[in-house]
Scaffold this motif. Structure first.
Motif, mmCIF file in Angstrom:
data_model
loop_
_atom_site.group_PDB
_atom_site.id
_atom_site.type_symbol
_atom_site.label_atom_id
_atom_site.label_comp_id
_atom_site.label_asym_id
_atom_site.label_seq_id
_atom_site.Cartn_x
_atom_site.Cartn_y
_atom_site.Cartn_z
ATOM 1 N N LEU A 104 0.823 -1.207 0.000
ATOM 2 C CA LEU A 104 0.000 0.000 0.000
ATOM 3 C C LEU A 104 0.861 1.262 0.000
ATOM 4 C CD1 LEU A 104 -2.863 -0.921 2.496
ATOM 5 C CD2 LEU A 104 -2.906 -0.969 0.006
ATOM 6 N N ASP A 105 1.960 1.216 0.738
ATOM 7 C CA ASP A 105 2.852 2.375 0.797
ATOM 8 C C ASP A 105 3.438 2.662 -0.576
ATOM 9 O OD1 ASP A 105 4.230 4.464 1.997
ATOM 10 O OD2 ASP A 105 5.933 3.214 2.554
ATOM 11 N N ARG A 108 0.715 4.161 -2.880
ATOM 12 C CA ARG A 108 0.397 5.580 -2.684
ATOM 13 C C ARG A 108 1.512 6.489 -3.196
ATOM 14 N NH1 ARG A 108 2.044 8.362 2.611
ATOM 15 N NH2 ARG A 108 3.670 7.026 3.447
ATOM 16 N N HIS A 109 2.738 5.969 -3.265
ATOM 17 C CA HIS A 109 3.855 6.763 -3.762
ATOM 18 C C HIS A 109 4.064 6.623 -5.273
ATOM 19 C CE1 HIS A 109 5.464 7.015 0.509
ATOM 20 N NE2 HIS A 109 5.469 8.256 0.082
ATOM 21 N N MET A 113 -0.642 7.773 -8.685
ATOM 22 C CA MET A 113 -1.384 8.431 -7.618
ATOM 23 C C MET A 113 -1.030 9.912 -7.469
ATOM 24 S SD MET A 113 -3.559 6.413 -6.087
ATOM 25 C CE MET A 113 -3.914 4.800 -5.385
ATOM 26 N N CYS A 116 -3.792 12.444 -6.917
ATOM 27 C CA CYS A 116 -4.637 12.289 -5.725
ATOM 28 C C CYS A 116 -3.791 11.878 -4.530
ATOM 29 C CB CYS A 116 -5.754 11.269 -5.981
ATOM 30 S SG CYS A 116 -5.177 9.662 -6.584
ATOM 31 N N ARG A 117 -2.561 12.364 -4.513
ATOM 32 C CA ARG A 117 -1.600 11.969 -3.476
ATOM 33 C C ARG A 117 -2.102 12.302 -2.066
ATOM 34 N NH1 ARG A 117 2.169 9.293 -5.368
ATOM 35 N NH2 ARG A 117 3.316 10.897 -6.461
ATOM 36 N N ALA A 120 -4.690 9.781 -1.004
ATOM 37 C CA ALA A 120 -4.046 8.487 -0.788
ATOM 38 C C ALA A 120 -3.242 8.489 0.510
ATOM 39 C CB ALA A 120 -3.140 8.143 -1.970
ATOM 40 N N ASN A 121 -2.550 9.597 0.786
ATOM 41 C CA ASN A 121 -1.768 9.693 2.023
ATOM 42 C C ASN A 121 -2.658 9.636 3.256
ATOM 43 O OD1 ASN A 121 0.642 9.862 0.638
ATOM 44 N ND2 ASN A 121 0.791 12.090 0.772
ATOM 45 N N TRP A 124 -3.776 6.092 3.766
ATOM 46 C CA TRP A 124 -2.657 5.289 4.279
ATOM 47 C C TRP A 124 -2.451 5.542 5.774
ATOM 48 C CZ3 TRP A 124 0.728 1.588 4.421
ATOM 49 C CH2 TRP A 124 1.932 1.760 5.106
ATOM 50 N N PHE A 161 -8.679 1.913 -1.726
ATOM 51 C CA PHE A 161 -7.355 2.141 -2.294
ATOM 52 C C PHE A 161 -7.309 1.642 -3.743
ATOM 53 C CE2 PHE A 161 -4.200 3.120 1.158
ATOM 54 C CZ PHE A 161 -3.355 3.902 0.383
ATOM 55 N N GLY A 165 -6.878 3.817 -7.223
ATOM 56 C CA GLY A 165 -5.824 3.548 -8.195
ATOM 57 C C GLY A 165 -6.372 3.361 -9.595
#
Length: 286
Positions: A104-105, A108-109, A113, A116-117, A120-121, A124, A161, A165
């Motif tokens: 997942l980490d 999100r990086h 993404m 929509c960072r 997503a952060n 997370w 998540f 994506g």
């Protein structure tokens, strides 16, 4: 439902209906982590083999060593630096959670993404808090498996998540109206979440706990994994980005009364468990 939400639903529904183990779209860099998750399911796997697999992914190795040295797993404070020793101390089940956290980490990086960072952060951060709380709630308040509770916590929002994506990758125009996108993802999450977890071959009990996390059994201490997850979601300091803030506070007050949990009770639990919660969250997040 707004026109924008309907448009987002129409775009995402086919992807939601076709989730399968062969078409899951995660970051390529997460392949090693997914291999670990599958390896853990092998009944013939020994610790030497698992250590070799973990060592092949430096980021995962670092997470395993960090968890092995956490307050929760290492109250004596005797530090471990060897990956094999760390694997033996942590055990199979928590390593699955660490592998999923890394997946997942990395998702999100990923570049997909970028638009929509922030969302997503936030997702997370909440997943990490819920996972750490689930582990400590299970250990301190129940006899239910804390390792599985942690896994349920880290994957409890995986459906959202995954859909985020898909939107970022295939329908970037939907990111222009994130409120409408959030509403559409929320509509599809329940079905997609179970499908994604099934496609990853996670335990049926974990899938059931995630599916039932919105309903509390009504007894304290918690009587099931879904009750633990409900309580962890309720206690998590990070607000769910898919919930309106005012609605969340009203729901917390109502649920708190139903649970018999006042702010003092919450403060006492978090204070007594703070070091454990922090150490698990740090191991998952770092």
């Amino acid at each position: 439902m707004t026109t924008a939400t309907q448009k987002a639903l129409a775009a995402l529904t086919p992807a939601a209906q076709s989730v399968h183990s062969e078409n899951l779209t995660f970051a390529t860099s997460a392949d090693a982590s997914l291999r670990v998750m599958k390896a853990v399911d092998n009944p013939d796997l020994n610790m030497d083999d698992l250590a070799r697999i973990v060592t092949s992914e430096p980021l995962l190795s670092a997470k395993v060593v960090r968890m092995a040295n956490s307050v929760a797993l290492n109250p004596s404070g005797r530090a471990i630096t060897d990956v094999k020793q760390a694997v033996m101390r942590v055990g199979l089940a928590p390593i699955r959670s660490l592998a999923m956290a890394l997946t997942l980490d990395q998702l999100r990086h990923s570049q997909r993404m970028a638009a929509c960072r922030q969302l997503a952060n936030r997702m997370w951060e909440r997943s990490v808090h819920v996972a750490a709380l689930s582990y400590v709630v299970a250990r301190r308040l129940t006899r239910l498996p804390a390792d599985e509770a942690m896994l349920a916590g880290i994957v409890h929002d995986l459906g959202r998540f995954y859909l985020l994506g898909i939107a970022a990758d295939e329908f970037p125009e939907l990111l222009k109206d994130q409120r409408a996108l959030i509403e559409a993802i929320d509509e599809l999450e329940a079905t997609v979440g179970s499908k994604v977890l099934e496609a990853l071959s996670l335990p049926e009990s974990t899938i059931a706990a995630v599916a039932g996390r919105g309903r509390f059994g009504g007894a304290m201490p918690p009587q099931s994994l879904s009750d633990i997850l409900f309580l962890a979601c309720w206690l998590a300091p990070s607000a769910n980005p898919f919930e309106d803030a005012d609605t969340r506070e009203a729901a917390r007050a109502q649920e708190g009364a139903a649970l018999g949990l006042d702010r003092q009770t919450i403060a006492e639990f978090v204070s007594a468990s703070g070091d454990e919660i922090y150490s698990i969250a740090l191991a998952l997040e770092a």
